[in-house]
Design an enzyme around this catalytic site. Structure first.
Site, PDB file in Angstrom:
ATOM      1  N   HIS A 119       0.878  -0.988  -0.143  1.00  0.00           N
ATOM      2  CA  HIS A 119       0.110   0.141  -0.023  1.00  0.00           C
ATOM      3  C   HIS A 119       0.790   1.438   0.129  1.00  0.00           C
ATOM      4  CE1 HIS A 119       0.639   0.877   4.156  1.00  0.00           C
ATOM      5  NE2 HIS A 119       0.636  -0.409   4.483  1.00  0.00           N
ATOM      6  N   ASP A 120       0.328   2.316  -0.700  1.00  0.00           N
ATOM      7  CA  ASP A 120       1.018   3.471  -0.874  1.00  0.00           C
ATOM      8  C   ASP A 120       2.354   3.652  -1.639  1.00  0.00           C
ATOM      9  OD1 ASP A 120      -0.981   5.068   0.901  1.00  0.00           O
ATOM     10  OD2 ASP A 120      -0.392   3.665   2.154  1.00  0.00           O
ATOM     11  N   GLY A 137       4.608  -1.338   2.787  1.00  0.00           N
ATOM     12  CA  GLY A 137       4.142  -0.119   2.304  1.00  0.00           C
ATOM     13  C   GLY A 137       4.872   1.052   2.241  1.00  0.00           C
TER      14      GLY A 137
END
Length: 256
Positions: A119-120, A137
């Site tokens: 994520h991100d 992440g």
């Protein structure tokens, strides 16, 4: 162009030239642009935007929600650019509201089998992520970087443009532009000489990048002093600015 066994949400926006293979699932909030090929048994969940002429191979999961324990089903996104190849069993997760709510993949990347992009994360253009490389992440991967097989990258790390990691490297700090790292934990070894040659860097630029590497890693200088010396090289070798920028943008400290 959409196989009759594929499940496509009626709200998904799919260009006419997109191919969707048997038993693939395209969920709500998904936008897929022209020329993209989705092979069989692919899962694409939204909100996700996929650009033009991408090729996503079987058993990949793209745009799934993150397992981050802070995630509370917010409508975060994944954006994928153009001309990417995403091979078998790749997983790419959407962002979180604790960051920019966005995972971003650029253009012309080769993402090989079993790669995970957390994520991100932000992946630039023309990168190669070899089999089983994994980004936690909030990782940033610069343009033209290559991560060899089984490379592991800790959350919030930044990998500079044209950097290279050897097989099985465990990266826990930032990797400056042009630098080759290897080992667990990662250590700086040299510049990415072969990569620079393949991308058309001239002999003068390569020699000066090699000299800059020695200033950072071989002279026992603090990072601030090393950057000052590198700044004196920029007028004759503009390519050094990319290295300086990667050093200044480091928040975790650089791989030594």
């Amino acid at each position: 162009m959409i196989h009759p066994t594929a499940i496509v949400d009626p709200t998904a926006e799919i260009a006419d030239s997109v191919e969707v293979g048997p038993w693939s699932f395209i969920g709500p909030g998904v936008i897929i642009d022209e020329g993209t090929i989705i092979e069989p048994h692919v899962v694409v969940r939204g909100p996700t935007r996929i650009g033009k002429r991408n090729h996503i191979y079987q058993f990949s999961t793209v745009g799934e929600a993150t397992p981050d324990l802070k995630y509370r089903n917010e409508p975060t996104e994944l954006h994928i650019g153009d001309d990417n190849v995403i091979r078998e069993n790749v997983t790419i997760h959407r962002g979180t509201v604790q960051d920019k709510s966005l995972t971003l993949i650029g253009n012309k990347n080769l993402i090989m089998a079993y790669v995970h992009i957390g994520h991100d994360s932000v992946v630039g253009d023309n990168t190669i992520l070899v089999n089983n490389a994994a980004l936690a992440g909030h990782v940033v991967v610069g343009d033209w970087a290559i991560l060899s097989g089984y490379t592991l990258v800790h959350q919030f790390c930044k990998l500079g443009a044209h950097s290279f990691s050897g097989m099985g490297t465990a990266i826990g700090k930032d990797v400056p532009a042009y630098v080759t790292v290897a080992g667990s934990p990662a250590q700086a070894k040299t510049i990415n000489l072969e990569g620079l040659r393949r991308r058309g860097f001239g002999s003068h630029a390569i020699n000066e990048i090699r000299r800059a590497y020695k200033i950072i890693y071989r002279q026992g200088l603090t990072l601030d002093v090393a950057i000052e010396r590198l700044e004196n090289m920029v007028s004759q070798t503009p390519e050094i600015q990319l290295l300086i920028d990667s050093l200044r943008n480091s928040e975790r400290g650089i791989v030594r």
